[in-house]
Every structure is written in structure tokens, then in C-alpha cells.
Design an enzyme around this catalytic site. Structure first.
Site, PDB file in Angstrom:
ATOM      1  N   TYR A  11       0.821  -1.223   0.000  1.00 48.20           N
ATOM      2  CA  TYR A  11       0.000   0.000   0.000  1.00 48.20           C
ATOM      3  C   TYR A  11       0.859   1.279   0.000  1.00 48.20           C
ATOM      4  O   TYR A  11       0.816   2.077  -0.942  1.00 48.20           O
ATOM      5  CB  TYR A  11      -0.926  -0.043   1.216  1.00 48.20           C
ATOM      6  CG  TYR A  11      -1.789   1.180   1.444  1.00 48.20           C
ATOM      7  CD1 TYR A  11      -2.466   1.810   0.394  1.00 48.20           C
ATOM      8  CD2 TYR A  11      -1.957   1.687   2.737  1.00 48.20           C
ATOM      9  CE1 TYR A  11      -3.270   2.923   0.633  1.00 48.20           C
ATOM     10  CE2 TYR A  11      -2.768   2.786   2.981  1.00 48.20           C
ATOM     11  CZ  TYR A  11      -3.405   3.405   1.928  1.00 48.20           C
ATOM     12  OH  TYR A  11      -4.205   4.507   2.162  1.00 48.20           O
ATOM     13  N   SER A  36       0.501  -8.515  -1.112  1.00 47.83           N
ATOM     14  CA  SER A  36       0.261  -7.596  -2.248  1.00 47.83           C
ATOM     15  C   SER A  36       0.117  -8.429  -3.514  1.00 47.83           C
ATOM     16  O   SER A  36       0.290  -9.648  -3.474  1.00 47.83           O
ATOM     17  CB  SER A  36       1.433  -6.625  -2.392  1.00 47.83           C
ATOM     18  OG  SER A  36       2.627  -7.347  -2.622  1.00 47.83           O
ATOM     19  N   GLY A  82       7.245  -5.738   5.606  1.00 46.05           N
ATOM     20  CA  GLY A  82       6.957  -5.977   7.028  1.00 46.05           C
ATOM     21  C   GLY A  82       5.487  -6.263   7.192  1.00 46.05           C
ATOM     22  O   GLY A  82       4.674  -5.804   6.389  1.00 46.05           O
ATOM     23  N   SER A 124       5.926   4.089  13.018  1.00 47.42           N
ATOM     24  CA  SER A 124       4.501   4.310  13.227  1.00 47.42           C
ATOM     25  C   SER A 124       4.271   5.124  14.491  1.00 47.42           C
ATOM     26  O   SER A 124       5.040   5.021  15.462  1.00 47.42           O
ATOM     27  CB  SER A 124       3.832   2.936  13.377  1.00 47.42           C
ATOM     28  OG  SER A 124       2.544   3.063  13.910  1.00 47.42           O
ATOM     29  N   TYR A 149       3.182  -5.981  16.758  1.00 45.61           N
ATOM     30  CA  TYR A 149       3.420  -5.111  15.589  1.00 45.61           C
ATOM     31  C   TYR A 149       4.071  -3.803  16.044  1.00 45.61           C
ATOM     32  O   TYR A 149       5.128  -3.406  15.553  1.00 45.61           O
ATOM     33  CB  TYR A 149       2.103  -4.832  14.847  1.00 45.61           C
ATOM     34  CG  TYR A 149       2.197  -3.616  13.968  1.00 45.61           C
ATOM     35  CD1 TYR A 149       2.883  -3.668  12.762  1.00 45.61           C
ATOM     36  CD2 TYR A 149       1.638  -2.390  14.357  1.00 45.61           C
ATOM     37  CE1 TYR A 149       3.024  -2.531  11.971  1.00 45.61           C
ATOM     38  CE2 TYR A 149       1.766  -1.263  13.578  1.00 45.61           C
ATOM     39  CZ  TYR A 149       2.459  -1.337  12.389  1.00 45.61           C
ATOM     40  OH  TYR A 149       2.602  -0.215  11.622  1.00 45.61           O
ATOM     41  N   LYS A 153       8.165  -2.189  15.699  1.00 46.40           N
ATOM     42  CA  LYS A 153       8.586  -0.865  15.214  1.00 46.40           C
ATOM     43  C   LYS A 153       9.500  -0.191  16.235  1.00 46.40           C
ATOM     44  O   LYS A 153      10.517   0.412  15.888  1.00 46.40           O
ATOM     45  CB  LYS A 153       7.365   0.021  14.943  1.00 46.40           C
ATOM     46  CG  LYS A 153       6.466  -0.472  13.831  1.00 46.40           C
ATOM     47  CD  LYS A 153       7.130  -0.328  12.480  1.00 46.40           C
ATOM     48  CE  LYS A 153       6.283  -0.903  11.357  1.00 46.40           C
ATOM     49  NZ  LYS A 153       6.994  -0.992  10.081  1.00 46.40           N
ATOM     50  N   ASN A 179      -2.189   7.937  10.602  1.00 45.04           N
ATOM     51  CA  ASN A 179      -3.117   6.951  10.022  1.00 45.04           C
ATOM     52  C   ASN A 179      -3.296   7.164   8.513  1.00 45.04           C
ATOM     53  O   ASN A 179      -4.139   7.969   8.103  1.00 45.04           O
ATOM     54  CB  ASN A 179      -4.479   7.034  10.718  1.00 45.04           C
ATOM     55  CG  ASN A 179      -4.445   6.502  12.132  1.00 45.04           C
ATOM     56  OD1 ASN A 179      -3.622   6.924  12.946  1.00 45.04           O
ATOM     57  ND2 ASN A 179      -5.315   5.563  12.438  1.00 45.04           N
ATOM     58  N   LEU A 200     -10.233   1.590  10.032  1.00 50.13           N
ATOM     59  CA  LEU A 200     -11.507   2.282   9.855  1.00 50.13           C
ATOM     60  C   LEU A 200     -11.900   2.529   8.385  1.00 50.13           C
ATOM     61  O   LEU A 200     -12.998   2.135   7.968  1.00 50.13           O
ATOM     62  CB  LEU A 200     -11.455   3.617  10.620  1.00 50.13           C
ATOM     63  CG  LEU A 200     -12.730   4.439  10.573  1.00 50.13           C
ATOM     64  CD1 LEU A 200     -13.900   3.694  11.203  1.00 50.13           C
ATOM     65  CD2 LEU A 200     -12.529   5.784  11.272  1.00 50.13           C
ATOM     66  N   VAL A 217     -18.820   1.220  15.589  1.00 46.46           N
ATOM     67  CA  VAL A 217     -18.002   2.305  16.138  1.00 46.46           C
ATOM     68  C   VAL A 217     -17.536   1.838  17.510  1.00 46.46           C
ATOM     69  O   VAL A 217     -18.347   1.644  18.416  1.00 46.46           O
ATOM     70  CB  VAL A 217     -18.815   3.616  16.225  1.00 46.46           C
ATOM     71  CG1 VAL A 217     -17.998   4.707  16.906  1.00 46.46           C
ATOM     72  CG2 VAL A 217     -19.274   4.053  14.842  1.00 46.46           C
TER      73      VAL A 217
HETATM   74  C1  WQD Z   1      -9.048   4.267  13.923  1.00 46.17           C
HETATM   75  C2  WQD Z   1     -10.222   4.617  14.850  1.00 46.17           C
HETATM   76  C3  WQD Z   1     -10.917   2.771  16.211  1.00 46.17           C
HETATM   77  C4  WQD Z   1     -12.377   0.252  12.925  1.00 46.17           C
HETATM   78  C5  WQD Z   1      -3.784   1.206  13.698  1.00 46.17           C
HETATM   79  C6  WQD Z   1      -2.419   0.793  14.213  1.00 46.17           C
HETATM   80  C7  WQD Z   1      -1.391   1.744  13.711  1.00 46.17           C
HETATM   81  C8  WQD Z   1      -1.413   1.834  12.204  1.00 46.17           C
HETATM   82  C9  WQD Z   1      -2.772   2.166  11.717  1.00 46.17           C
HETATM   83  C10 WQD Z   1      -0.621   0.229  10.580  1.00 46.17           C
HETATM   84  C11 WQD Z   1     -10.074   4.039  16.259  1.00 46.17           C
HETATM   85  C12 WQD Z   1     -12.012   3.167  15.248  1.00 46.17           C
HETATM   86  C13 WQD Z   1     -11.827   1.289  13.656  1.00 46.17           C
HETATM   87  C14 WQD Z   1     -13.772  -0.033  13.060  1.00 46.17           C
HETATM   88  C15 WQD Z   1     -13.958   1.797  14.625  1.00 46.17           C
HETATM   89  N1  WQD Z   1      -0.976   0.579  11.714  1.00 46.17           N
HETATM   90  N2  WQD Z   1     -12.607   2.041  14.491  1.00 46.17           N
HETATM   91  N3  WQD Z   1     -14.491   0.769  13.902  1.00 46.17           N
HETATM   92  O1  WQD Z   1      -6.058   1.841  15.667  1.00 46.17           O
HETATM   93  O2  WQD Z   1      -5.529   4.254  15.118  1.00 46.17           O
HETATM   94  O3  WQD Z   1      -4.117   2.478  14.219  1.00 46.17           O
HETATM   95  O4  WQD Z   1      -3.733   1.271  12.279  1.00 46.17           O
HETATM   96  O5  WQD Z   1      -0.418  -0.422   9.797  1.00 46.17           O
HETATM   97  O6  WQD Z   1      -0.160   1.316  14.147  1.00 46.17           O
HETATM   98  O7  WQD Z   1      -2.442   0.774  15.614  1.00 46.17           O
HETATM   99  O8  WQD Z   1      -6.372   2.756  13.291  1.00 46.17           O
HETATM  100  O9  WQD Z   1      -8.095   2.547  11.544  1.00 46.17           O
HETATM  101  O10 WQD Z   1      -7.843   0.678  13.237  1.00 46.17           O
HETATM  102  O11 WQD Z   1      -8.806   2.868  13.970  1.00 46.17           O
HETATM  103  O12 WQD Z   1     -14.671   2.464  15.370  1.00 46.17           O
HETATM  104  O13 WQD Z   1     -14.315  -0.966  12.457  1.00 46.17           O
HETATM  105  O14 WQD Z   1     -11.401   3.996  14.307  1.00 46.17           O
HETATM  106  O15 WQD Z   1     -11.450   2.401  17.453  1.00 46.17           O
HETATM  107  O16 WQD Z   1     -10.635   4.983  17.139  1.00 46.17           O
HETATM  108  P1  WQD Z   1      -5.581   2.834  14.706  1.00 46.17           P
HETATM  109  P2  WQD Z   1      -7.791   2.136  12.947  1.00 46.17           P
END
Ligand code: WQD
Length: 333
Positions: A11, A36, A82, A124, A149, A153, A179, A200, A217
Site C-alpha cells: 500500500y 500484495s 513488514g 509508526s 506489531y 517498530k 493513520n 476504519l 463504532v
Molecule cells: C481508527 C479509529 C478505532 C475500525 C492502527 C495501528 C497503527 C497503524 C494504523 C498500521 C479508532 C475506530 C476502527 C472499526 C472503529 N498501523 N474504528 N471501527 O487503531 O488508530 O491504528 O492502524 O499499519 O499502528 O495501531 O487505526 O483505523 O484501526 O482505527 O470504530 O471498524 O477507528 O477504534 O478509534 P488505529 P484504525
């Protein structure tokens, strides 16, 4: 001279290869397609109208990687190879530490043996654990990661610091991503999670196109403006461009170990994202409030001032563009 990109079909790797080619750099990609697809390579060629060298090998294979260095004049290495699934890392710590930590050690060893010492590492925001201060600056405390994970890092950052201390002819940039979401505007490359997405935006686009029923959520009782978790979402193309600035920094400055946050400096909640997505695409995203997800924190966003001052980099694309491009990619597939 070429830039070696491990994980170049992934990505963030693929978007960065596009920017490298757009700035007329020669690129050598190493990828084993473990997360990928080969089609990504054709898409990169289509977007840029440019070619690159490709090796289908595991980046942690020292012998094969040594051949890559012998066959090409490598100037610098960008390491995107990774594993990155937080939940999976809890189930498979040995695989995560082997691929991420041991893999990077092998790569650094091969680099040293070939006297290539320019290295840009994909770290990260997760290394900050539960942040004590918001917005997060680079000198905030690191540690307290809650999964293998994130810890991988953190370990690699420490290894790089120790490496630089032992031999300061190395030129290292550590980039701490917040993010990343969105996709290239062509819709030809983007994020392709395997199975049901954990993050998300990949989840939201699949709810909007009917593949998944509704968004859960995770928690609405956090200490934020609407109770849902706040994050610093950054367009993947802005993030990719940050790597060009990092390389330019090394070309200009030379030896050193530099650390930068790559974020927008803005925090949006889960419900802000749902609303922005609906407004910018016209699609509905049904959701329900669900319990908190284990390991989640309430607020995480960056102070990106250091990258602005020292790299001349700022994120330019807004949330509207991030939503549009995420949606465009899933629709074009
Ligand atoms: C974002 C927000 C969830 C899914 C993680 C890793 C980080 C990086 C990116 C990479 C949070 C909320 C999520 C859903 C939800 N890693 N959410 N419903 O947790 O900030 O970071 O991904 O490769 O190292 O820790 O990202 O997108 O998972 O969540 O409500 O179905 O969305 O609780 O508040 P996060 P996320």
C-alpha cells in the site's frame, strides 16, 4: 544510482514508488507478494509511464538480497516490507518479530556489507504508546506499545539508534506515520486488506458499497468531542511524498539519524470520518455503537512542525480528498 524499495508492491510502498518515478529516480523493487499482488506493478507503470527493476524475493533473504546489491548500484533503501496487522501480530508474535525485526537486521547487514548506508524506515505513531501530550512531538516518550506489531517498530527504532551510535557514517531517517488512508487519484493503486478489514477507512468503504452490513463504532465514551476515538488521518500520497523529502534531506545533510512525524496535525473522530465520507461521496454509512476495542487510545494526533521546518514537507490533501480517493479506488476495482 537507484533507490531500493522493499515492499514496493504494498500500500504505502507502491504510492512511494510512484513519487520516486515521478521525480525521475531509478527504482529497484523487492517484494514477495506476501501481502500484495503482481498487478500493482503494472498499475505503477501505467500511472507513471516509467519502468523499474523488480525482484520477487523475500527481503530478509541475505543471499538473494546480496545479489540485488551486486547487480544494481543502490544509493539508498526505503524499507516498507513488514507485517502490519495489529490483531494478527498478537496471535503470531514469532512471525511478526522474525519478519519485521530479524528481516530488517538482515537487510541492514547486507547494506553494510555493500557499503550502502542511506536508510529510510517506516515507523509508526504506535511507538508513542498511550501519548502523554497531544499533539505528539518527536521528543515525546516512546514505549508502552500494546501489541507485537507496534513493539517490532519500537525495537527497530532502537536498533537503528544503536547502529548509528556504532558507526555514524550511516544516514538514517525514521518516519513515524500516523493513520494513512486514501489512494492514488487514478484509482489504480490503493489499500487491499486481506479478509475483513481492521482499520476504519477500509471498513467504511466496504459498508458504503454493501460488502459489509454496518460499521461498528468502537466506543463512544472516550474523552473526545463526541466520545469516539480521534486520530490523525493522512492521505497516502502526502505520506509517499514525505519519503522524497526524507531522501532529499539525506542527499543534502548526509550523516545523521533523523526522526519525523508524518501527519496532518489535525484530529478527527470516528463519527467525523463517517460524516465527511457521507458528504464527500454521497454514500450512506450505517453504523452502530459497539464496545471499545482492546488496546485503543482516545486521542492521537501529531505535531508535524519538525517535518515542515527540516524537510520542507506538509500534508496538502484534506479529509474530503482522502474520502473521495478511498471510495474511488474501491469502485474502480
Ligand atoms: C481508527 C479509529 C478505532 C475500525 C492502527 C495501528 C497503527 C497503524 C494504523 C498500521 C479508532 C475506530 C476502527 C472499526 C472503529 N498501523 N474504528 N471501527 O487503531 O488508530 O491504528 O492502524 O499499519 O499502528 O495501531 O487505526 O483505523 O484501526 O482505527 O470504530 O471498524 O477507528 O477504534 O478509534 P488505529 P484504525
Amino acid at each position: 544510482m537507484s533507490i531500493l524499495v522493499t515492499g514496493g508492491a504494498g500500500y504505502i510502498g507502491s504510492h512511494t514508488v510512484v513519487e520516486l518515478l515521478n521525480t525521475n529516480r531509478e527504482v529497484v523493487i523487492v517484494d514477495d507478494f506476501s501481502n500484495s499482488k503482481p498487478e500493482v506493478l503494472d498499475a505503477i507503470k501505467k500511472i507513471t509511464g516509467k519502468d523499474f527493476k523488480f525482484y520477487n524475493i523475500d527481503y530478509s533473504d541475505k543471499e538473494k538480497m546480496d545479489k540485488v546489491f551486486k547487480e544494481n548500484k543502490i544509493d539508498a533503501v526505503l524499507n516498507f516490507a513488514g507485517y502490519k496487522a495489529v490483531g494478527e501480530s498478537v496471535q503470531k508474535p514469532i512471525e511478526y518479530y522474525t519478519n519485521n525485526v530479524a528481516g530488517t537486521l538482515n537487510l541492514l547487514d547486507v547494506m553494510r556489507n555493500n557499503n550502502v548506508k542511506k536508510f529510510v524506515f517506516s515507523s509508526s505513531a504506535t511507538v508513542y504508546g498511550k501519548p502523554e501530550v497531544i499533539p505528539i512531538t518527536e521528543d515525546c516518550k516512546t514505549g508502552g506499545t500494546t501489541n507485537p506489531y507496534g513493539t517490532s517498530k519500537l525495537f527497530i527504532e532502537q536498533i537503528l539508534k544503536d547502529l548509528y551510535k556504532s558507526d555514524n557514517s550511516w544516514e538514517i531517517v525514521i518516519l513515524r506515520y500516523f493513520n494513512p488512508i486514501g489512494a492514488h487519484e487514478s484509482g489504480l493503486i490503493g489499500e487491499e486488506p486481506q479478509g475483513i478489514p481492521n482499520n476504519l477507512m477500509p471498513y467504511i468503504v466496504r459498508v458504503a458499497n454493501g460488502t459489509l452490513k454496518e460499521l461498528s463504532v468502537f466506543g463512544n465514551d472516550y474523552n473526545t468531542h463526541d466520545g469516539t476515538g480521534v486520530r490523525d488521518y493522512i492521505h497516502v500520497v502526502d505520506l509517499a511524498k514525505g519519503h522524497i523529502n526524507a531522501l532529499e534531506k539525506l542527499e543534502k545533510e548526509g550523516q545523521g539519524l533523523y526522526i519525523y512525524n508524518l501527519g496532518t496535525g489535525k484530529g478527527y473522530s470516528v463519527l467525523d470520518i463517517v460524516k465527511a465520507f457521507e458528504e464527500s461521496t454521497g454514500m450512506k454509512v450505517p453504523y452502530k455503537i459497539a464496545p471499545r476495542r482492546e488496546g485503543d487510545i482516545d486521542i492521537c494526533y501529531s505535531d508535524p512542525t519538525k517535518a515542515k521546518e527540516e524537510l520542507g514537507w506538509v500534508a496538502e490533501k484534506d479529509l474530503n480528498q482522502m474520502c473521495k480517493d478511498s471510495w474511488n479506488y474501491i469502485n474502480k476495482k
